[in-house]
Enzyme design. Sequence first.
Site, PDB file in Angstrom:
ATOM      1  N   GLY A  34       0.759  -1.128   0.158  1.00 52.06           N
ATOM      2  CA  GLY A  34      -0.163  -0.013   0.328  1.00 52.06           C
ATOM      3  C   GLY A  34       1.013   1.595   0.062  1.00 52.06           C
ATOM      4  O   GLY A  34       2.187   0.876   0.751  1.00 52.06           O
ATOM      5  N   GLY A  36       0.518   5.567   1.018  1.00 48.54           N
ATOM      6  CA  GLY A  36       0.079   6.674   0.580  1.00 48.54           C
ATOM      7  C   GLY A  36       1.340   7.939   0.500  1.00 48.54           C
ATOM      8  O   GLY A  36       1.934   8.031  -0.351  1.00 48.54           O
ATOM      9  N   VAL A  41       4.191   1.010   2.471  1.00 55.06           N
ATOM     10  CA  VAL A  41       3.949  -0.803   3.486  1.00 55.06           C
ATOM     11  C   VAL A  41       4.120  -1.674   2.412  1.00 55.06           C
ATOM     12  O   VAL A  41       3.292  -1.524   1.091  1.00 55.06           O
ATOM     13  CB  VAL A  41       2.984  -1.021   3.870  1.00 55.06           C
ATOM     14  N   LYS A  56       7.158  -0.551   6.611  1.00 54.77           N
ATOM     15  CA  LYS A  56       6.502   0.334   6.498  1.00 54.77           C
ATOM     16  C   LYS A  56       7.615   2.043   6.449  1.00 54.77           C
ATOM     17  O   LYS A  56       8.631   1.455   7.194  1.00 54.77           O
ATOM     18  CB  LYS A  56       5.641   1.878   7.779  1.00 54.77           C
ATOM     19  N   ASP A 151      -3.424   8.039  15.334  1.00 54.37           N
ATOM     20  CA  ASP A 151      -3.477   7.575  14.261  1.00 54.37           C
ATOM     21  C   ASP A 151      -4.840   6.749  13.850  1.00 54.37           C
ATOM     22  O   ASP A 151      -4.501   5.743  12.917  1.00 54.37           O
ATOM     23  CB  ASP A 151      -2.545   7.524  13.373  1.00 54.37           C
TER      24      ASP A 151
END
Length: 806
Positions: A34, A36, A41, A56, A151
């Site tokens: 993934g 962002g 990640v 990460k 978070d």
Amino acid sequence: MPDFAPLSTAKRLLTGGGAQPAAVGRFELRRLLGKGAQASVWLAHDPRLQREVAIKLLPPVQGQDAAAVLEHWLREARHVGRLAHPHIVPVFEADVQGQQPYIVFEYVPGCTLAEHLERQGRCAPHDAVSLVVDVLDGLQAAHAAGIVHRDLKPSNVMVDAQRNARVMDFGLAAAVASTPDAQLASGTPAYMAPEATASMPPAPAMDIYSAALVLVELLTGRPLIHQTDTWQALYRIANDRIELPKDLGSGVDDALRAILQHALARDPAQRYASAAEFRDALQAWAAPVSASTTAGNATLDFLLRRMRHKSDFPALSDSVARIQRVASSEDDSISDLTREILKDVALTHKLLRLVNSVLFAHASQGSVSTVSRAVSLVGFNAVRNMALGLVLLEHMQDRQHAGQMREEFLRAMMAASLASELGGAAMSEESFIGALFQNLGRMLCSFYFAEEAAQIRTAVAAGTEEEAAAMQVLGLGLEDLGAGVARVWGLPETLQRCIRKPLGAPPHRPPEKGAEGLRWLARAANEVATAILQTEPQQLDARLQKLGSEWSRTLALQPQAFADATLRARQQLVALAQALELQVAPDSAAARLLRLPAPVVDAAASDELAPHELHPHATQPLTVQAPVSGPQAQAQMADVLSAGIQDVTNAMVNEGFALNDVLRMILEAMFRALGARRIVFALRDARADVLTGRFGLGEGSEAAVRSLAVPLRETADLFTAVCVRGADTLISDATEARMQERLPAWYRKGLNAPTFLLLPLQIKGRPFALIYADQERPGALAVDDKVLGLLRTLRNQAVMAFRQRT
């Protein structure tokens, strides 16, 4: 930090651009999981410990204070690395490569809550609460260790293969009451508490607020703070009073709404004092039957009390629980299942009719007269499924409401059959049960609360959604009723979850495997069954075509394959109704379920059985009852024994048979023919030279198996003499004083039946086994020469089976 989106490909993978890195530290990067705006990640391989991990990569830290910031970050990461909890994804390592920090944590196969919502849509209330309870459990452990996540959001919660939620990505975590670091982001705007936007010191109340926002999103399918602009989102959180949506989904009552409002209080002091307190409030709301919890659960308690006053409900509950318990056992479950079914004469009768019907023509290849044979032919799970379905039908009989109960039963069986077809071989059995029990609440309501059920149907016909109508009439949704009873019965968690239909439109991608996939499959099958039940024949084809198109992507099936599966399920339902002799009024809605479309002539399929054609070997139902004296009773015994002999012959001739299966068939045929109280098979223990009980059927057979122990050395007692001499013996009245003297002490202490039958088994003149059957009244076992001859034939088949298999 924005949510991660799953990626299949990426050209520029690091925040600063550049080529795909091959490794970070000692970790070999395998594929991107993934990405962002600020971090990515990766799935990676740890060559030192030979395991997969997730890594990460955070954005590089720049500026004069970079070294201090990184040292502070590493200190916090080490603190987080000490967390160990089932609902927290553990951090293995944290380090810096160049100026770029990275975190290494456990790789958890599954999906994030964000992905789960994208695929499945909004969650049913109990499912959403169950997931957030896991999250709060993990947060409580972190808070107890002095760590605030800061978070928490759906993309930072993993749902593993067992459907447990696990909090991950403590990359922004900070110690309680520590000074916020201006160079590190302090959360995702849409999930931040009001005080976090004002840079207040980290506190557990911030995570509690975020967890409540996650729960609202699970219930509604969208974030409560949905502004795309970061500053607009921050301004709204800092200045506006956040109101809960009016629509939180069917099944969300005032009690759950109040829990959410408490957790979302603007003033941190007004929220729950801890994550554990929030968790406990949610668990109390979801508790199955407690008059002291929510109004909905109090209603369930009241309805259960009403149901328990009906004579059928305790018996129904006992039957379902026993069959399910046997299915979940790791012991000799085939014998146990056979024994449980044989306890119910009507259930045995109906099940054998089904196995001898067109439904199982491909498997039976002849008449089937024993449950043991049925299990060996069509499989343990198939028989278990039939038994559970028939138990519901058998116990929910009501002359006054017979038509409505047949309709509900047929609807449920149609859905179950279709789910089995749609699920394929790998999921056939669990799909059948899942779709069947998704109707449990409606069936229970129709039988036990007939007047209320009629009111619900009237409201639905007027346009009210069924669950809402049930809430108005019963004070409880039908899904809550079904799920509550399923808990009382001790049904598996997967089945309890399947009772609650997933909400929202069918997802565009196949759901995740396991419980979620099963729920969507069961919902699809039930929508088809309901459509057939409620749609006029002239509009039905168009309605089914539309359903096929709507569900094709979710089920990964072409519309034609969906239509073919539906037709096969409808044919199976017709065959089932014929086998069970279920009659419905020609003008009733239930008749639509049994009305097949006009066949399309296909030369290639001309050899197949037509839907209405009976199995050529179908047998008339065998009467199963305690024998009475007279020629008629002896003829009945002979019929059952003859059918049993044929069953055993077919098994031994046509199949690579299992010895235990054949022995079960033999014992069952004798048990049913004699109307025995119990029957036991004993086998020689070579070391002790004793015949000991191995398995049995009937009332108290477990104790009889443990008690039966016949020494084979020469003694004066009856049992040893019978076995050594190979003499078939029927004792009509064992209570006579002369007979009592011949009975061994172990028998008088343990079994002590007033009448019993002994059939010893010998090879080369030496005893190696014994079949024992008894009754509870003197003279209750009576056999003529023909019956005795058939019993001996069955006994000799057992000897033959041993010779072939040993």
